[in-house]
Enzyme design. Structure first.
Site, PDB file in Angstrom:
ATOM      1  N   HIS A 272       8.246  -3.500  -1.138  1.00 20.30           N
ATOM      2  CA  HIS A 272       7.223  -2.563  -1.607  1.00 20.30           C
ATOM      3  C   HIS A 272       5.978  -2.619  -0.719  1.00 20.30           C
ATOM      4  O   HIS A 272       5.518  -1.593  -0.202  1.00 20.30           O
ATOM      5  CB  HIS A 272       6.863  -2.885  -3.065  1.00 20.30           C
ATOM      6  CG  HIS A 272       5.800  -2.015  -3.640  1.00 20.30           C
ATOM      7  ND1 HIS A 272       6.085  -0.934  -4.432  1.00 20.30           N
ATOM      8  CD2 HIS A 272       4.451  -2.035  -3.524  1.00 20.30           C
ATOM      9  CE1 HIS A 272       4.951  -0.329  -4.778  1.00 20.30           C
ATOM     10  NE2 HIS A 272       3.941  -0.990  -4.242  1.00 20.30           N
ATOM     11  N   GLU A 273       5.443  -3.821  -0.541  1.00 19.58           N
ATOM     12  CA  GLU A 273       4.215  -3.948   0.246  1.00 19.58           C
ATOM     13  C   GLU A 273       4.464  -3.574   1.705  1.00 19.58           C
ATOM     14  O   GLU A 273       3.583  -3.044   2.373  1.00 19.58           O
ATOM     15  CB  GLU A 273       3.638  -5.360   0.137  1.00 19.58           C
ATOM     16  CG  GLU A 273       3.235  -5.780  -1.291  1.00 19.58           C
ATOM     17  CD  GLU A 273       2.313  -4.793  -2.010  1.00 19.58           C
ATOM     18  OE1 GLU A 273       1.558  -4.059  -1.337  1.00 19.58           O
ATOM     19  OE2 GLU A 273       2.354  -4.745  -3.257  1.00 19.58           O
ATOM     20  N   HIS A 276       3.934   0.062   2.181  1.00 17.75           N
ATOM     21  CA  HIS A 276       2.514   0.378   2.399  1.00 17.75           C
ATOM     22  C   HIS A 276       2.109   0.068   3.837  1.00 17.75           C
ATOM     23  O   HIS A 276       1.385   0.820   4.477  1.00 17.75           O
ATOM     24  CB  HIS A 276       1.631  -0.469   1.471  1.00 17.75           C
ATOM     25  CG  HIS A 276       1.633  -0.031   0.034  1.00 17.75           C
ATOM     26  ND1 HIS A 276       1.244   1.229  -0.352  1.00 17.75           N
ATOM     27  CD2 HIS A 276       1.934  -0.690  -1.112  1.00 17.75           C
ATOM     28  CE1 HIS A 276       1.312   1.317  -1.688  1.00 17.75           C
ATOM     29  NE2 HIS A 276       1.744   0.173  -2.169  1.00 17.75           N
ATOM     30  N   GLU A 302       1.624   5.175  -2.489  1.00 19.74           N
ATOM     31  CA  GLU A 302       2.646   4.611  -3.376  1.00 19.74           C
ATOM     32  C   GLU A 302       4.009   5.245  -3.138  1.00 19.74           C
ATOM     33  O   GLU A 302       5.043   4.612  -3.337  1.00 19.74           O
ATOM     34  CB  GLU A 302       2.241   4.773  -4.850  1.00 19.74           C
ATOM     35  CG  GLU A 302       1.196   3.766  -5.316  1.00 19.74           C
ATOM     36  CD  GLU A 302       1.597   2.304  -5.077  1.00 19.74           C
ATOM     37  OE1 GLU A 302       2.777   1.960  -5.262  1.00 19.74           O
ATOM     38  OE2 GLU A 302       0.719   1.523  -4.681  1.00 19.74           O
TER      39      GLU A 302
HETATM   40 ZN    ZN Z   1       1.941  -0.336  -4.222  1.00 26.53          ZN
END
Ligand code: ZN
Length: 509
Positions: A272-273, A276, A302
């Site tokens: 997830h990170e 980003h 997101e």
């Molecule tokens: Zn996030």
């Protein structure tokens, strides 16, 4: 050179220098925040908060200075932008928006608020660890009060909450979110209920056990490498609440959280990170040093983290390729588990209390709850004292479960301690953007599924760089989604994607 041209040149040069100075301070502040959240000594936090307040105030002063006002006026005169680059023109437009917004806040009020939120994050961490809502309440009350005052000073457009939403997702309104969340609720709640009633529940026993932290860390680093994360432009650390922070395209740091009894926390948190981070590392370098260097909105940001986490990381193809690698770290725990079982097990749908550990389907329900509570706080003046009670009631109503303490309930998220009201809807917007974007990616790259199954993740990264990452803040969220997919944001792509995925996993006809 005519006199006019010389004046214009100096105005744009002074303007660029001033915005670069502000951006440099912002970068330094980013390093400080990163340090405070990744291991700065607890006893130094109060004093550090003063330093953060001082630097933020200086940035605030520069961004609302009379010099800034004069330069923006000079550069907005007829013909003043002729011959300027697209980057300069966008920079003027965005800076003016911030200038007008900031000018309405008295500097002293702003300084107090920065110091408060800086201290509140540490207070939140301690209160969360002790499940002590009353301990955090004094901070929360003040933060809500400040935000209510800011909304008054900025001026209400639509509803008071709309004013906050606009900071994270420009143009989004309560009315639009009510519609989108309404559509999600209509299709996703019955799906979750059908799964609970008739679904063929996947085995998840192999995900619980003892998983050595060092081995988890090795696998996290390996996954980052596979996704094309540039380690010379970033680093991986550990924190209570995982986050990514982009200081420049050459320094984008991420954190994750290793739990010894839960393999999935770091596994999917890291992906997830990294989503980003790929965004921030691959912004056009020409935007470095300007406030345009970064994600265009929290919702689009997101969408990138959730696309990688869910549509890639939680896909069957991904685990056909990567389960054998994971087994090298955890041979005993994963013995006899095949890719299909791992895929089904890591996509189990279960009403749970913790947002960041929720499955893709019920995740949106966690967001709806926060959205409704924030609307109550700002549109209906809910007393923060009643937040815990409201929170627990909503969980009971929507998911049929209730937290036994504040740590797994109202105190679980960091956002409110930083005054980030209006941020939560970005997560569901991100899910919707992601589903719509991947739908187009699949059409434009027919080999995408095969690539993922073969461990070739870079073509997708390349495609996203072209379509999303490189633009930074040069395009608005609405422009990005329309350019890529040819239409505005719709809820149907997410609903279709989740129905197809979960009906197959749970073997529902
Ligand atoms: Zn996030």
């Amino acid at each position: 050179m005519s006199e006019n041209a010389a004046a214009k040149e100096s105005a744009i040069e002074r303007f660029r220098a001033l915005t670069t100075q502000i951006k440099s301070y912002e970068e330094l502040l980013g390093v400080v925040y990163w340090d405070m959240r990744t291991g700065a000594p607890r006893k130094g936090i109060a004093q550090r908060s003063e330093a953060v307040g001082a630097l933020s105030s200086e940035m605030f002063r520069l961004s609302t200075s009379s010099e800034m006002g004069e330069l923006l006026d000079a550069l907005s005169e007829p013909g003043a932008q002729d011959g300027l680059t697209a980057i300069d023109r966008k920079l003027i437009q965005e800076t003016r928006k911030d200038y007008e917004r900031n000018l309405k806040i008295p500097p002293e009020l702003y300084r107090e608020y920065v110091v408060l939120t800086s201290q509140a994050e540490t207070a939140w961490e301690e209160a969360k660890a002790k499940s002590d809502f009353q301990g955090f309440l004094p901070y929360l009350k003040q933060i809500v009060d400040y935000n209510r005052r800011f909304i008054e000073l900025w001026g209400v457009k639509g509803t008071p909450y709309d004013t906050l939403l606009d900071m994270y997702e420009p143009g989004t309104t309560t009315a639009e979110l009510d519609r989108l969340f309404g559509e999600l609720r209509k299709r996703l709640v019955p799906l979750a209920e059908e799964i609970a009633k008739r679904g063929d529940k996947p085995d998840t026993s192999f995900l619980q056990g003892k998983f050595d932290k060092e081995a988890q860390k090795r696998f996290s680093l390996y996954t980052l490498g596979q996704m094309g994360y540039d380690f010379e432009a970033g680093r991986l650390d550990e924190s209570v609440h995982p986050f990514a922070t982009g200081l420049s395209t050459g320094d984008v740091r991420i954190t994750t959280r290793y739990l010894e009894d839960d393999l999935t926390s770091a596994l999917f948190g890291t992906i997830h990170e990294c989503g980003h981070a790929l965004y921030e590392q691959n912004v056009d370098p020409a935007l470095n040093g300007t406030p345009l260097c970064g994600g265009t909105s929290m919702g689009i940001h997101e969408s990138q983290s959730r696309l990688w986490e869910n549509m890639v990381g939680r896909s069957r193809g991904f685990w056909r390729r990567y389960l054998p690698e994971l087994k090298k770290e955890f041979p005993a725990q994963l013995e006899g588990v095949d890719a299909d079982a791992f895929y089904r097990g890591s996509n189990v749908v279960e009403p749970s209390l913790i947002r960041i550990e929720a499955d893709e389907l019920t995740y949106n329900i966690h967001i709806m709850i926060r959205y409704e509570i924030e609307k109550m706080l700002f549109n209906e003046n809910l007393d923060p004292e009643r937040l815990e009670e409201a929170w627990n009631a909503k969980y009971k109503e929507a998911l049929g479960i209730e937290p036994s303490n504040a740590g797994e309930g109202v105190l679980q998220d960091v956002h409110w301690s930083g005054g980030m009201f209006g941020y939560f809807p970005s997560y569901s917007l991100g899910n919707m953007y992601a589903a719509q974007i991947i739908h187009t990616a699949e059409k434009e790259m027919p080999s995408l599924a095969d690539d993922i199954e073969a461990g070739r993740l870079l073509p997708l990264k390349q495609w996203l760089t072209e379509k999303v990452y490189r633009h930074g803040k040069m395009l608005e969220p609405g422009e990005i989604i329309e350019r890529i997919t040819g239409e505005p944001l719709q809820s149907t792509y997410l609903c279709d994607y989740l129905e197809k995925k979960y009906k197959e996993i749970y073997r529902l006809g």
